[in-house]
Design an enzyme around this catalytic site. Structure first.
Site, PDB file in Angstrom:
ATOM      1  N   PHE A  92      12.219   0.563  12.094  1.00 11.69           N
ATOM      2  CA  PHE A  92      12.584   1.075  11.129  1.00 11.69           C
ATOM      3  C   PHE A  92      12.057   2.589  11.107  1.00 11.69           C
ATOM      4  O   PHE A  92      12.644   3.730  10.721  1.00 11.69           O
ATOM      5  CB  PHE A  92      11.665   0.737   9.582  1.00 11.69           C
ATOM      6  CG  PHE A  92      12.430  -0.505   9.114  1.00 11.69           C
ATOM      7  CD1 PHE A  92      13.735  -0.872   9.458  1.00 11.69           C
ATOM      8  CD2 PHE A  92      11.584  -1.379   8.229  1.00 11.69           C
ATOM      9  CE1 PHE A  92      13.957  -1.999   8.797  1.00 11.69           C
ATOM     10  CE2 PHE A  92      12.076  -2.342   7.558  1.00 11.69           C
ATOM     11  CZ  PHE A  92      13.403  -2.626   8.101  1.00 11.69           C
ATOM     12  N   ARG A  93      10.698   2.827  12.003  1.00 12.99           N
ATOM     13  CA  ARG A  93      10.099   4.067  11.756  1.00 12.99           C
ATOM     14  C   ARG A  93      10.037   4.949  13.096  1.00 12.99           C
ATOM     15  O   ARG A  93       9.855   5.955  12.929  1.00 12.99           O
ATOM     16  CB  ARG A  93       8.702   3.632  11.620  1.00 12.99           C
ATOM     17  CG  ARG A  93       8.488   3.187  10.193  1.00 12.99           C
ATOM     18  CD  ARG A  93       6.845   2.859   9.638  1.00 12.99           C
ATOM     19  NE  ARG A  93       6.924   2.100   8.611  1.00 12.99           N
ATOM     20  CZ  ARG A  93       7.239   1.047   8.465  1.00 12.99           C
ATOM     21  NH1 ARG A  93       7.538   0.240   9.304  1.00 12.99           N
ATOM     22  NH2 ARG A  93       7.103   0.530   7.169  1.00 12.99           N
TER      23      ARG A  93
ATOM     24  N   ILE B  64       7.938  -4.243  26.233  1.00 13.98           N
ATOM     25  CA  ILE B  64       7.736  -5.871  26.183  1.00 13.98           C
ATOM     26  C   ILE B  64       8.345  -6.197  27.307  1.00 13.98           C
ATOM     27  O   ILE B  64       7.733  -7.128  28.266  1.00 13.98           O
ATOM     28  CB  ILE B  64       7.950  -6.707  24.779  1.00 13.98           C
ATOM     29  CG1 ILE B  64       7.202  -5.847  23.682  1.00 13.98           C
ATOM     30  CG2 ILE B  64       7.557  -7.994  25.167  1.00 13.98           C
ATOM     31  CD1 ILE B  64       7.792  -6.290  22.449  1.00 13.98           C
TER      32      ILE B  64
ATOM     33  N   HIS C  85       7.814 -11.698   6.063  1.00 15.17           N
ATOM     34  CA  HIS C  85       8.596 -10.740   5.054  1.00 15.17           C
ATOM     35  C   HIS C  85      10.081 -11.598   4.841  1.00 15.17           C
ATOM     36  O   HIS C  85      10.987 -10.900   4.334  1.00 15.17           O
ATOM     37  CB  HIS C  85       8.925  -9.466   5.566  1.00 15.17           C
ATOM     38  CG  HIS C  85       7.703  -8.610   5.817  1.00 15.17           C
ATOM     39  ND1 HIS C  85       7.704  -7.600   6.468  1.00 15.17           N
ATOM     40  CD2 HIS C  85       6.390  -8.801   5.144  1.00 15.17           C
ATOM     41  CE1 HIS C  85       6.203  -7.227   6.569  1.00 15.17           C
ATOM     42  NE2 HIS C  85       5.514  -7.890   5.958  1.00 15.17           N
TER      43      HIS C  85
ATOM     44  N   ASN D  86       2.597  -2.987  23.249  1.00 15.02           N
ATOM     45  CA  ASN D  86       3.514  -2.047  22.099  1.00 15.02           C
ATOM     46  C   ASN D  86       3.611  -0.634  22.799  1.00 15.02           C
ATOM     47  O   ASN D  86       2.810  -0.075  23.356  1.00 15.02           O
ATOM     48  CB  ASN D  86       2.589  -1.878  20.831  1.00 15.02           C
ATOM     49  CG  ASN D  86       3.723  -1.526  19.660  1.00 15.02           C
ATOM     50  OD1 ASN D  86       4.537  -2.258  19.332  1.00 15.02           O
ATOM     51  ND2 ASN D  86       3.357  -0.090  19.264  1.00 15.02           N
TER      52      ASN D  86
ATOM     53  N   CYS E  25      27.480 -19.476 -11.251  1.00 19.73           N
ATOM     54  CA  CYS E  25      26.466 -19.580 -12.552  1.00 19.73           C
ATOM     55  C   CYS E  25      26.328 -18.126 -13.014  1.00 19.73           C
ATOM     56  O   CYS E  25      25.696 -18.042 -14.184  1.00 19.73           O
ATOM     57  CB  CYS E  25      25.190 -20.218 -12.455  1.00 19.73           C
ATOM     58  SG  CYS E  25      23.988 -19.197 -11.577  1.00 19.73           S
TER      59      CYS E  25
ATOM     60  N   CYS F 213      19.876 -19.906 -10.447  1.00 12.89           N
ATOM     61  CA  CYS F 213      20.117 -21.392 -10.278  1.00 12.89           C
ATOM     62  C   CYS F 213      19.497 -21.914  -8.644  1.00 12.89           C
ATOM     63  O   CYS F 213      19.290 -23.023  -8.549  1.00 12.89           O
ATOM     64  CB  CYS F 213      21.342 -21.995 -10.422  1.00 12.89           C
ATOM     65  SG  CYS F 213      22.382 -21.560  -9.208  1.00 12.89           S
TER      66      CYS F 213
HETATM   67  P1  NAD Z   1       7.650  -0.684  13.366  1.00 10.13           P
HETATM   68  O1  NAD Z   1       8.892  -0.257  13.226  1.00 10.13           O
HETATM   69  O2  NAD Z   1       6.418  -0.289  12.436  1.00 10.13           O
HETATM   70  O3  NAD Z   1       6.782  -0.712  14.892  1.00 10.13           O
HETATM   71  C1  NAD Z   1       7.492  -1.188  16.052  1.00 10.13           C
HETATM   72  C2  NAD Z   1       6.815  -0.710  16.850  1.00 10.13           C
HETATM   73  O4  NAD Z   1       7.566  -1.524  18.330  1.00 10.13           O
HETATM   74  C3  NAD Z   1       6.623   0.725  17.360  1.00 10.13           C
HETATM   75  O5  NAD Z   1       5.106   0.894  17.365  1.00 10.13           O
HETATM   76  C4  NAD Z   1       7.268   0.954  18.879  1.00 10.13           C
HETATM   77  O6  NAD Z   1       6.218   1.861  19.759  1.00 10.13           O
HETATM   78  C5  NAD Z   1       7.152  -0.395  19.462  1.00 10.13           C
HETATM   79  N1  NAD Z   1       8.363  -0.662  20.211  1.00 10.13           N
HETATM   80  C6  NAD Z   1       9.687  -0.313  20.328  1.00 10.13           C
HETATM   81  N2  NAD Z   1      10.308  -0.800  21.259  1.00 10.13           N
HETATM   82  C7  NAD Z   1       9.584  -1.604  21.866  1.00 10.13           C
HETATM   83  C8  NAD Z   1       9.567  -2.243  23.278  1.00 10.13           C
HETATM   84  N3  NAD Z   1      10.725  -2.313  23.700  1.00 10.13           N
HETATM   85  N4  NAD Z   1       8.486  -2.695  23.638  1.00 10.13           N
HETATM   86  C9  NAD Z   1       7.322  -2.688  23.216  1.00 10.13           C
HETATM   87  N5  NAD Z   1       7.119  -1.883  21.944  1.00 10.13           N
HETATM   88  C10 NAD Z   1       8.221  -1.303  21.304  1.00 10.13           C
HETATM   89  O7  NAD Z   1       7.713  -2.121  13.123  1.00 10.13           O
HETATM   90  P2  NAD Z   1       6.784  -3.258  12.408  1.00 10.13           P
HETATM   91  O8  NAD Z   1       5.112  -3.024  12.988  1.00 10.13           O
HETATM   92  O9  NAD Z   1       7.179  -4.683  12.788  1.00 10.13           O
HETATM   93  O10 NAD Z   1       6.790  -2.784  10.966  1.00 10.13           O
HETATM   94  C11 NAD Z   1       7.298  -3.501  10.145  1.00 10.13           C
HETATM   95  C12 NAD Z   1       8.246  -3.723   9.184  1.00 10.13           C
HETATM   96  O11 NAD Z   1       9.642  -3.325   9.686  1.00 10.13           O
HETATM   97  C13 NAD Z   1       8.371  -4.924   8.709  1.00 10.13           C
HETATM   98  O12 NAD Z   1       8.229  -4.961   7.321  1.00 10.13           O
HETATM   99  C14 NAD Z   1       9.564  -5.682   9.204  1.00 10.13           C
HETATM  100  O13 NAD Z   1      10.212  -6.362   8.131  1.00 10.13           O
HETATM  101  C15 NAD Z   1      10.328  -4.484   9.464  1.00 10.13           C
HETATM  102  N6  NAD Z   1      11.576  -4.485  10.506  1.00 10.13           N
HETATM  103  C16 NAD Z   1      12.194  -5.573  10.921  1.00 10.13           C
HETATM  104  C17 NAD Z   1      13.196  -5.644  11.958  1.00 10.13           C
HETATM  105  C18 NAD Z   1      13.756  -6.924  12.263  1.00 10.13           C
HETATM  106  O14 NAD Z   1      13.610  -7.911  11.629  1.00 10.13           O
HETATM  107  N7  NAD Z   1      14.235  -6.960  13.682  1.00 10.13           N
HETATM  108  C19 NAD Z   1      13.592  -4.347  12.146  1.00 10.13           C
HETATM  109  C20 NAD Z   1      13.262  -3.377  11.678  1.00 10.13           C
HETATM  110  C21 NAD Z   1      12.192  -3.281  10.893  1.00 10.13           C
END
Ligand code: NAD
Length: 245
Positions: A38-39, A235, A125, A216, A155, A136
Site C-alpha cells: 500500500f505505502r 525476504i 484483516h 524487512n 435476498c 442473509c
Molecule cells: P506496508 O505496506 O505498511 O509495509 C510493507 C513493508 O514491506 C515495507 O516496510 C517494505 O519495506 C517491505 N518490503 C517490500 N518488499 C519487500 C521484500 N521483497 N522483502 C522484504 N520486505 C519488503 O505493509 P503492512 O505492514 O503489511 O501494512 C499493513 C496493511 O497493508 C494491512 O492493513 C494489509 O491488510 C494491507 N495490505 C495487504 C496486501 C496483501 O494482502 N498482499 C497488500 C497491500 C496492503
C-alpha cells in the site's frame, strides 16, 4: 561494523532451537508474489482512482455509499485470483508441518498462506477471497465476485468481501493472544509495523524476553532491544539462508 552475513548468522543462531516460532507477515512478503503493497512509492495508495484516494475507497463508509465503485476498484486493482504463493510461503508451510512454526498472523488479505497450505493462519484483516451477503450471510466465492456477478444477493442484501475495511472493527483477537502466549519467538516478514494493534505484537514478545527477528526491506519502527535482530533486505534473499532450503 556488522555485515549482512553477520546478521544472517546471528538470526540463524537465534531461531536454531526454536520450536514455536510465530510468524507475523505483511505486504512485503506478497510483493515477491507480485502484489503491490500500500505505502511504498509504487504502492496502491500512490495511485488515485477516478480522483479518489484508495484509502477512502477501502472504507466501510464508501462501500455502503458507493458499492459499484468499490467493486470496480477491487476488481481492477485487488484481484488475487491469478496470484500464487512464493517459495517462502511454501517453506513456512513445511516449517509448520515440521513443528517449528506455531502459527502465522498475517495482515495480508490475499489468502496466500492458506493457498500455500499453512493451517494455523490468522488473517487479522480478513481476506478478499471469501465474500458474504451482509443481510442473509450467504457465502459467495471470489471467482464470481471478482468476475462480473451482480453485487447483490438474491435476498437483496449487498455482497461484500470478508475483509476489515477502514472504519470497521478488527477480528476477534483472542486467538491471537493465545498464539502469542504459546510461542517462543517471533519472525516478522515484510511489515512496516505501522498498523496497530498488530504492530504491538513484537513488544509483547520483547516484554517477556522472547526474541524477535525481522526481515524487512525498510527499517521498521521498533524499540532498541538486545533481543531484536533486524535485517533490511529482501525476504527472498535472506529467508533461506536463515531457515535452509
Ligand atoms: P506496508 O505496506 O505498511 O509495509 C510493507 C513493508 O514491506 C515495507 O516496510 C517494505 O519495506 C517491505 N518490503 C517490500 N518488499 C519487500 C521484500 N521483497 N522483502 C522484504 N520486505 C519488503 O505493509 P503492512 O505492514 O503489511 O501494512 C499493513 C496493511 O497493508 C494491512 O492493513 C494489509 O491488510 C494491507 N495490505 C495487504 C496486501 C496483501 O494482502 N498482499 C497488500 C497491500 C496492503
Amino acid at each position: 561494523m556488522e555485515t549482512s552475513l553477520d546478521k544472517i548468522n546471528k538470526m540463524k543462531e537465534m531461531f536454531k532451537d526454536k520450536t514455536k516460532i510465530l510468524v507475523l507477515s505483511g505486504a512485503g512478503l506478497s510483493k515477491e508474489a507480485g502484489i503491490p503493497d500500500f505505502r511504498s512509492k509504487d504502492g496502491l495508495y500512490s495511485k488515485n482512482f477516478y480522483d479518489m484516494d484508495p484509502e477512502y475507497i477501502l472504507s466501510h463508509e464508501f462501500l455502503m455509499e458507493n458499492p459499484k465503485m468499490f467493486y470496480k476498484y477491487i476488481r481492477e486493482n485487488m484481484n488475487y485470483k491469478e496470484v500464487f504463493p512464493t517459495k517462502v510461503y511454501t517453506k513456512l508451510k513445511e516449517l509448520e508441518e515440521e513443528g517449528r512454526v506455531s502459527g502465522i498472523i498475517t495482515q495480508n488479505i490475499d489468502g496466500l498462506h492458506k493457498k500455500a497450505g499453512s493451517k494455523k493462519v490468522i488473517e487479522a484483516h480478513g481476506n478478499l477471497i471469501d465474500f458474504y451477503c451482509n443481510k442473509c450471510y450467504k457465502k459467495y466465492n471470489m471467482n464470481e465476485m471478482l468476475g462480473n456477478r451482480d453485487i447483490y444477493c438474491t435476498c437483496g442484501g449487498l455482497i461484500r468481501p470478508d475483509v476489515v475495511l477502514y472504519g470497521e472493527e478488527l477480528k476477534d483477537m483472542s486467538d491471537i493472544n493465545d498464539l502469542i502466549e504459546n510461542s517462543d519467538s517471533l519472525l516478522v516478514l515484510g511489515s512496516s509495523l505501522l498498523v496497530y494493534p498488530i504492530a504491538y505484537i513484537p513488544s509483547m514478545f520483547l516484554a517477556k524476553g522472547k526474541p524477535v527477528g525481522i526481515i524487512n526491506l525498510d527499517k521498521v519502527y521498533i524499540a532498541k532491544d538486545k533481543n531484536v535482530i533486524e535485517i533490511n533486505e529482501k525476504i527472498g534473499d535472506v529467508f533461506f539462508k536463515v531457515f535452509g532450503k
